[in-house]
Design an enzyme around this catalytic site. Structure first.
Site, mmCIF file in Angstrom:
data_model
loop_
_atom_site.group_PDB
_atom_site.id
_atom_site.type_symbol
_atom_site.label_atom_id
_atom_site.label_comp_id
_atom_site.label_asym_id
_atom_site.label_seq_id
_atom_site.Cartn_x
_atom_site.Cartn_y
_atom_site.Cartn_z
ATOM 1 N N ARG A 85 0.797 -1.225 0.000
ATOM 2 C CA ARG A 85 0.000 0.000 0.000
ATOM 3 C C ARG A 85 0.832 1.278 0.000
ATOM 4 O O ARG A 85 0.303 2.377 -0.144
ATOM 5 C CB ARG A 85 -0.965 -0.013 1.189
ATOM 6 C CG ARG A 85 -2.164 -0.924 0.940
ATOM 7 C CD ARG A 85 -2.952 -1.170 2.203
ATOM 8 N NE ARG A 85 -2.221 -2.052 3.115
ATOM 9 C CZ ARG A 85 -2.618 -2.322 4.360
ATOM 10 N NH1 ARG A 85 -3.716 -1.769 4.834
ATOM 11 N NH2 ARG A 85 -1.926 -3.146 5.116
ATOM 12 N N LYS A 112 8.811 -1.066 2.440
ATOM 13 C CA LYS A 112 8.078 -0.164 3.341
ATOM 14 C C LYS A 112 8.939 0.316 4.506
ATOM 15 O O LYS A 112 8.949 1.501 4.822
ATOM 16 C CB LYS A 112 6.835 -0.870 3.863
ATOM 17 C CG LYS A 112 6.096 -0.066 4.918
ATOM 18 C CD LYS A 112 4.736 -0.594 5.221
ATOM 19 C CE LYS A 112 4.783 -1.787 6.131
ATOM 20 N NZ LYS A 112 3.430 -2.236 6.502
ATOM 21 N N THR A 129 3.549 -14.000 9.514
ATOM 22 C CA THR A 129 4.340 -13.514 10.649
ATOM 23 C C THR A 129 4.905 -14.657 11.504
ATOM 24 O O THR A 129 6.014 -14.541 12.035
ATOM 25 C CB THR A 129 3.491 -12.566 11.525
ATOM 26 O OG1 THR A 129 2.199 -13.165 11.738
ATOM 27 C CG2 THR A 129 3.283 -11.225 10.857
ATOM 28 N N GLU A 177 -7.977 -12.075 13.622
ATOM 29 C CA GLU A 177 -7.654 -11.159 12.538
ATOM 30 C C GLU A 177 -8.934 -10.556 11.976
ATOM 31 O O GLU A 177 -9.982 -11.206 11.943
ATOM 32 C CB GLU A 177 -6.892 -11.902 11.441
ATOM 33 C CG GLU A 177 -5.507 -12.334 11.858
ATOM 34 C CD GLU A 177 -4.665 -11.170 12.349
ATOM 35 O OE1 GLU A 177 -4.304 -10.305 11.538
ATOM 36 O OE2 GLU A 177 -4.379 -11.109 13.565
ATOM 37 N N ASN A 186 1.107 1.739 7.023
ATOM 38 C CA ASN A 186 0.721 0.927 5.865
ATOM 39 C C ASN A 186 0.659 1.736 4.584
ATOM 40 O O ASN A 186 0.730 1.182 3.499
ATOM 41 C CB ASN A 186 -0.637 0.265 6.104
ATOM 42 C CG ASN A 186 -0.545 -0.795 7.189
ATOM 43 O OD1 ASN A 186 0.420 -1.552 7.236
ATOM 44 N ND2 ASN A 186 -1.509 -0.815 8.077
ATOM 45 N N ASN A 212 40.248 40.880 7.706
ATOM 46 C CA ASN A 212 39.061 41.480 7.102
ATOM 47 C C ASN A 212 38.983 41.037 5.645
ATOM 48 O O ASN A 212 39.902 41.295 4.869
ATOM 49 C CB ASN A 212 39.148 43.004 7.185
ATOM 50 C CG ASN A 212 37.845 43.628 6.721
ATOM 51 O OD1 ASN A 212 36.905 43.763 7.496
ATOM 52 N ND2 ASN A 212 37.782 43.970 5.445
#
Ligand code: UD1
Ligand code: CA
Length: 450
Positions: free
Chosen positions: A15, A22, A78, A154, A226, A375
């Site tokens: 996404r 990401k 996961t 989920e 996301n 200077n």
């Protein structure tokens, strides 16, 4: 009790609509996963382990050797991601603290709290939970009649009743290593063909082992990124957090909403920062300074009581009591000693200006060593590049450089030397000697005025 963090960062992050993985999208100058790794390192006192997959080489380049890596070739979920660390961690640690690579706002203290709770817990896992109205697609924490955590559901699998649950799973778990690895193998394949780490909760409950929850005080810490809207929200929150920190440390921010301070910057008290100021990298600012408005500093070291106005400073040193700008540029290796004045439209690169030197207007000083009290007249240029080499200019103390002098390097001007306006200096000048020229001379009368 040895705990190591395992950061899941193998996904692409579809996404984000980007080829960049990401976790490499930046927030305040660092990739998302860098922020997570920093918090994880502080929380555990150990090198984090990062699970890489999509864009693995890019992630390795971004984090370098500050962490260890394990590779997940296929993103099978996961649970599968955590299993990839078995050969590295099994038998080596007491606890594994699982964190997602896309949660840059997590604080080390919050992670530490989860790890400490698990250390004193009889069951195999402690998970962080958050309570929040907007579920952002997070898994829901299902509790039993006694209020004990029973499962994580989920969103796609949740019943309408479960969808209303406001206690959510940010995916921060501290797991007992002795239990973890075999449990991971018992995770069933989901309908989507993935192994969900969240199923560990159900497995522990089935085994009649207690699962403990640590409710986070500040749900905003668990903002997962996301898409780029989330990225901007997290950037704003982190910026606010950093700005608040410095204000409480005694730094005045005239308008925090227009002040951008990266996490590794250091600022001493009683400094005032005006709007539209960007402090990047490892910039260090002393006490009693005024910085901005409209200033960018990257890896700059600025001493006490300096004034920097509408200027750009990179990899440079500005010592106590110097003032810079408006509209000055200090490039890599520029070093202004104490009490130097660098006014408008000047550029200094790879040069040292000793204390009390003044360069007020329109000058370029490159590859030069300049003594005290010099200077530098308006429009002075060190001609440091002959087309092939960069050459040095050396200017002794108390030299007076007339306006629009060209110093054709390599060249040296001795102590107390002077140059007339418009001089083109191609030979070294002795101490206390005045040089002039090339003076303008008459060529002809202009057309129509013979
Ligand atoms: C996961 C949790 C969900 C939680 C949410 C918080 C599961 C099944 N669900 O859902 O309960 O609320 O995080 O954000 O765990 N990753 C890998 N390898 C994989 C899959 C994922 O490294 O094979 C990494 C991804 O890069 C990502 C993280 O794990 O950083 C989370 O994966 P993602 O697929 O986004 O899980 P969610 O659906 O968000
Ligand atoms: Ca996610």
């Amino acid at each position: 009790m040895k705990t190591r963090a395992l950061i899941l960062a193998a996904g692409k992050g579809v996404r984000m609509k980007s080829d960049l993985p990401k976790v490499l999208h930046p927030i305040l100058g660092h990739p998302l996963v860098w922020h997570v790794a920093e918090a994880a390192r502080q929380a555990t006192g150990e090198r984090p382990v990062v699970v890489v997959g999509y864009g693995a080489d890019q992630v390795r380049r971004a984090l370098g050797d500050t962490v260890d890596y394990v590779v997940q070739d296929q993103q099978l979920g996961t649970g599968h991601a955590v299993l990839q660390a078995e050969s590295l961690l099994r038998g080596q640690v007491d606890q594994v603290l699982v964190v997602l690579g896309d949660m840059p706002l997590l604080r080390a203290e919050s992670l530490q709290k989860v790890a400490a709770m698990q250390a004193g817990h009889a069951g195999p896992l402690t998970l962080m939970t958050i309570i929040q109205e907007n579920p952002r697609g997070f898994g829901r924490i299902v509790r039993d009649a006694a209020g004990k955590v029973a499962a994580i559901v989920e969103e796609p699998q949740a019943t309408p009743e479960q969808l209303k649950i406001t206690e959510l799973n940010p995916s921060i778990y501290c797991l007992n290593s002795a239990w973890l690895w075999d449990a991971l193998r018992r995770i069933p394949l989901s309908p989507k063909g993935e192994y969900y780490l969240t199923d560990l909760v159900g497995l522990a409950v089935e085994d009649h082992l207690p699962v403990q929850a640590s409710l986070a005080e500040d749900a905003s810490e668990a903002i997962g990124i996301n898409n780029r809207v989330h990225l901007s929200e997290a950037t704003a929150l982190m910026r606010q957090r950093i700005n608040t920190h410095w204000m409480l440390e005694g730094v005045t921010l005239i308008d925090p909403a227009a002040t951008y301070i990266e996490p590794e910057v250091q600022i001493a008290p009683n400094t005032v920062i005006w709007p539209n100021t960007y402090l990047h990298g490892k910039t260090v600012i002393g006490a009693g300074c005024t910085i901005g408005p409209n200033t960018l500093a990257r890896d700059a070291q600025i001493g006490d009581n300096c004034k920097i106005l509408s200027s750009m400073l990179e990899s440079c040193i500005v010592e106590t009591g110097s003032d810079v700008g408006p509209f000055a540029r200090l490039r890599s290796g520029a070093h202004l000693g104490p009490g130097v004045h660098m006014g408008n439209f000047g550029e200094v690169k790879n040069s040292y200006l000793a204390p009390g030197t003044k360069m007020g207007h329109f000058s370029y000083i490159g590859d030069a060593q300049i003594g005290e009290g010099v200077n530098i007249g308006a429009g002075t240029i060190t001609c440091n590049f002959d087309g092939t080499h960069k050459n040095k200019t050396e200017i002794g103390k108390d030299v007076f450089i007339g306006s629009d002098t060209l110093l054709v390097a390599p060249v040296k001007l001795g102590e107390g030397a002077r140059t007339g306006a418009g001089s083109v200096v191609i030979h070294d000048v002795e101490d206390h000697t005045l040089v002039v020229g090339v003076p303008a001379h008459v060529v002809r009368r202009v057309d129509g005025h013979d």
